[in-house]
Design a protein around this motif. Structure first.
Motif, PDB file in Angstrom:
ATOM      1  N   CYS A 176       5.770  57.844  47.665  1.00  0.00           N
ATOM      2  CA  CYS A 176       4.503  58.596  47.524  1.00  0.00           C
ATOM      3  C   CYS A 176       4.687  59.758  46.559  1.00  0.00           C
ATOM      4  CB  CYS A 176       4.062  59.199  48.850  1.00  0.00           C
ATOM      5  SG  CYS A 176       3.622  58.073  50.152  1.00  0.00           S
ATOM      6  N   ARG A 177       5.736  60.512  46.754  1.00  0.00           N
ATOM      7  CA  ARG A 177       5.973  61.718  45.950  1.00  0.00           C
ATOM      8  C   ARG A 177       6.212  61.353  44.487  1.00  0.00           C
ATOM      9  NH1 ARG A 177       8.346  64.194  49.510  1.00  0.00           N
ATOM     10  NH2 ARG A 177      10.326  63.096  49.440  1.00  0.00           N
ATOM     11  N   GLU A 178       7.035  60.373  44.210  1.00  0.00           N
ATOM     12  CA  GLU A 178       7.330  59.959  42.834  1.00  0.00           C
ATOM     13  C   GLU A 178       6.106  59.356  42.169  1.00  0.00           C
ATOM     14  OE1 GLU A 178      10.071  60.384  40.901  1.00  0.00           O
ATOM     15  OE2 GLU A 178      10.761  61.664  42.524  1.00  0.00           O
ATOM     16  N   SER A 179       5.304  58.598  42.910  1.00  0.00           N
ATOM     17  CA  SER A 179       4.111  57.968  42.337  1.00  0.00           C
ATOM     18  C   SER A 179       3.072  58.987  41.923  1.00  0.00           C
ATOM     19  CB  SER A 179       3.489  56.989  43.336  1.00  0.00           C
ATOM     20  OG  SER A 179       4.312  55.866  43.507  1.00  0.00           O
ATOM     21  N   ASN A 180       3.007  60.107  42.639  1.00  0.00           N
ATOM     22  CA  ASN A 180       2.005  61.123  42.351  1.00  0.00           C
ATOM     23  C   ASN A 180       2.475  62.130  41.311  1.00  0.00           C
ATOM     24  OD1 ASN A 180      -0.017  60.179  44.080  1.00  0.00           O
ATOM     25  ND2 ASN A 180       1.064  61.010  45.826  1.00  0.00           N
ATOM     26  N   ALA A 181       3.717  62.031  40.859  1.00  0.00           N
ATOM     27  CA  ALA A 181       4.230  62.945  39.840  1.00  0.00           C
ATOM     28  C   ALA A 181       3.566  62.634  38.497  1.00  0.00           C
ATOM     29  CB  ALA A 181       5.743  62.799  39.730  1.00  0.00           C
ATOM     30  N   ASP A 182       3.572  63.617  37.605  1.00  0.00           N
ATOM     31  CA  ASP A 182       3.005  63.394  36.271  1.00  0.00           C
ATOM     32  C   ASP A 182       3.844  62.369  35.519  1.00  0.00           C
ATOM     33  OD1 ASP A 182       0.895  65.130  36.540  1.00  0.00           O
ATOM     34  OD2 ASP A 182       1.999  66.843  35.722  1.00  0.00           O
ATOM     35  N   LYS A 183       3.238  61.235  35.253  1.00  0.00           N
ATOM     36  CA  LYS A 183       3.899  60.166  34.506  1.00  0.00           C
ATOM     37  C   LYS A 183       2.911  59.623  33.492  1.00  0.00           C
ATOM     38  CE  LYS A 183       6.931  58.473  38.159  1.00  0.00           C
ATOM     39  NZ  LYS A 183       7.348  57.301  38.907  1.00  0.00           N
ATOM     40  N   THR A 184       3.424  59.152  32.388  1.00  0.00           N
ATOM     41  CA  THR A 184       2.541  58.508  31.424  1.00  0.00           C
ATOM     42  C   THR A 184       2.251  57.092  31.899  1.00  0.00           C
ATOM     43  OG1 THR A 184       4.351  57.663  30.078  1.00  0.00           O
ATOM     44  CG2 THR A 184       3.514  59.853  29.513  1.00  0.00           C
ATOM     45  N   TRP A 185       1.090  56.601  31.536  1.00  0.00           N
ATOM     46  CA  TRP A 185       0.693  55.246  31.916  1.00  0.00           C
ATOM     47  C   TRP A 185       0.664  54.330  30.690  1.00  0.00           C
ATOM     48  CZ3 TRP A 185      -0.756  53.416  36.851  1.00  0.00           C
ATOM     49  CH2 TRP A 185      -0.667  54.373  37.861  1.00  0.00           C
ATOM     50  N   ASP A 186       1.347  54.739  29.617  1.00  0.00           N
ATOM     51  CA  ASP A 186       1.362  53.916  28.407  1.00  0.00           C
ATOM     52  C   ASP A 186       1.960  52.548  28.695  1.00  0.00           C
ATOM     53  OD1 ASP A 186       0.297  56.086  27.093  1.00  0.00           O
ATOM     54  OD2 ASP A 186       2.228  56.770  26.353  1.00  0.00           O
ATOM     55  N   ALA A 187       3.165  52.526  29.172  1.00  0.00           N
ATOM     56  CA  ALA A 187       3.848  51.274  29.500  1.00  0.00           C
ATOM     57  C   ALA A 187       4.778  51.541  30.666  1.00  0.00           C
ATOM     58  CB  ALA A 187       4.640  50.755  28.311  1.00  0.00           C
ATOM     59  N   GLY A 188       4.945  50.557  31.498  1.00  0.00           N
ATOM     60  CA  GLY A 188       5.832  50.697  32.641  1.00  0.00           C
ATOM     61  C   GLY A 188       7.003  49.758  32.503  1.00  0.00           C
ATOM     62  N   GLY A 189       7.906  49.874  33.436  1.00  0.00           N
ATOM     63  CA  GLY A 189       9.031  48.950  33.475  1.00  0.00           C
ATOM     64  C   GLY A 189       8.572  47.635  34.080  1.00  0.00           C
ATOM     65  N   SER A 190       9.336  46.619  33.866  1.00  0.00           N
ATOM     66  CA  SER A 190       8.994  45.307  34.399  1.00  0.00           C
ATOM     67  C   SER A 190       8.838  45.383  35.919  1.00  0.00           C
ATOM     68  CB  SER A 190      10.087  44.311  34.024  1.00  0.00           C
ATOM     69  OG  SER A 190       9.741  43.033  34.493  1.00  0.00           O
ATOM     70  N   HIS A 191       7.677  45.042  36.407  1.00  0.00           N
ATOM     71  CA  HIS A 191       7.349  45.024  37.833  1.00  0.00           C
ATOM     72  C   HIS A 191       7.467  46.400  38.487  1.00  0.00           C
ATOM     73  CE1 HIS A 191       7.066  40.660  37.796  1.00  0.00           C
ATOM     74  NE2 HIS A 191       8.073  40.722  36.945  1.00  0.00           N
ATOM     75  N   GLU A 192       7.126  47.458  37.768  1.00  0.00           N
ATOM     76  CA  GLU A 192       7.117  48.816  38.302  1.00  0.00           C
ATOM     77  C   GLU A 192       5.861  49.019  39.149  1.00  0.00           C
ATOM     78  OE1 GLU A 192       6.951  53.413  36.678  1.00  0.00           O
ATOM     79  OE2 GLU A 192       7.518  51.822  35.304  1.00  0.00           O
ATOM     80  N   PHE A 193       5.982  49.734  40.266  1.00  0.00           N
ATOM     81  CA  PHE A 193       4.858  50.030  41.154  1.00  0.00           C
ATOM     82  C   PHE A 193       4.590  51.521  41.172  1.00  0.00           C
ATOM     83  CE2 PHE A 193       6.060  45.915  42.653  1.00  0.00           C
ATOM     84  CZ  PHE A 193       4.898  45.354  43.144  1.00  0.00           C
ATOM     85  N   ARG A 194       3.299  51.892  41.280  1.00  0.00           N
ATOM     86  CA  ARG A 194       2.881  53.291  41.412  1.00  0.00           C
ATOM     87  C   ARG A 194       1.655  53.373  42.306  1.00  0.00           C
ATOM     88  NH1 ARG A 194       3.055  55.623  35.234  1.00  0.00           N
ATOM     89  NH2 ARG A 194       5.261  55.225  34.877  1.00  0.00           N
ATOM     90  N   ILE A 195       1.475  54.528  42.936  1.00  0.00           N
ATOM     91  CA  ILE A 195       0.279  54.813  43.715  1.00  0.00           C
ATOM     92  C   ILE A 195      -0.486  55.899  42.980  1.00  0.00           C
ATOM     93  CG2 ILE A 195      -0.618  55.816  45.836  1.00  0.00           C
ATOM     94  CD1 ILE A 195       1.764  54.665  47.292  1.00  0.00           C
ATOM     95  N   SER A 196      -1.794  55.713  42.814  1.00  0.00           N
ATOM     96  CA  SER A 196      -2.616  56.726  42.167  1.00  0.00           C
ATOM     97  C   SER A 196      -4.055  56.585  42.629  1.00  0.00           C
ATOM     98  CB  SER A 196      -2.550  56.582  40.651  1.00  0.00           C
ATOM     99  OG  SER A 196      -3.354  57.547  40.010  1.00  0.00           O
ATOM    100  N   GLU A 197      -4.626  57.685  43.113  1.00  0.00           N
ATOM    101  CA  GLU A 197      -6.044  57.752  43.476  1.00  0.00           C
ATOM    102  C   GLU A 197      -6.499  56.573  44.345  1.00  0.00           C
ATOM    103  OE1 GLU A 197      -8.369  58.419  39.979  1.00  0.00           O
ATOM    104  OE2 GLU A 197      -7.163  60.130  39.370  1.00  0.00           O
ATOM    105  N   GLY A 198      -5.760  56.302  45.407  1.00  0.00           N
ATOM    106  CA  GLY A 198      -6.152  55.255  46.345  1.00  0.00           C
ATOM    107  C   GLY A 198      -5.909  53.843  45.864  1.00  0.00           C
TER     108      GLY A 198
END
Length: 60
Positions: A5-27
């Motif tokens: 939860c904490r890492e997903s809500n950190a400021d990260k760019t959404w340009d490109a992710g790693g292969s099969h990377e998961f994130r939580i944002s705004e529900g």
């Protein structure tokens, strides 16, 4: 909040992710696919710790 939860809500760019990377944002739980980019589904709870992802002002 767990580390996911904490890492997903950190400021990260959404340009490109790693292969099969998961994130939580705004529900939403989002994952990165090399072919289609970021895709996701609506979620109410963190899939790792069960923490509610709805804010106090979201009707809960």
């Amino acid at each position: 909040m767990c580390d996911f939860c904490r890492e997903s809500n950190a400021d990260k760019t959404w340009d490109a992710g790693g292969s099969h990377e998961f994130r939580i944002s705004e529900g939403g739980l989002y994952y990165y696919d090399e072919k289609y980019g970021w895709e996701g589904i609506a979620v109410n709870f963190c899939p790792m710790c069960g923490q509610s992802l709805r804010g106090e002002n979201d009707g809960e």
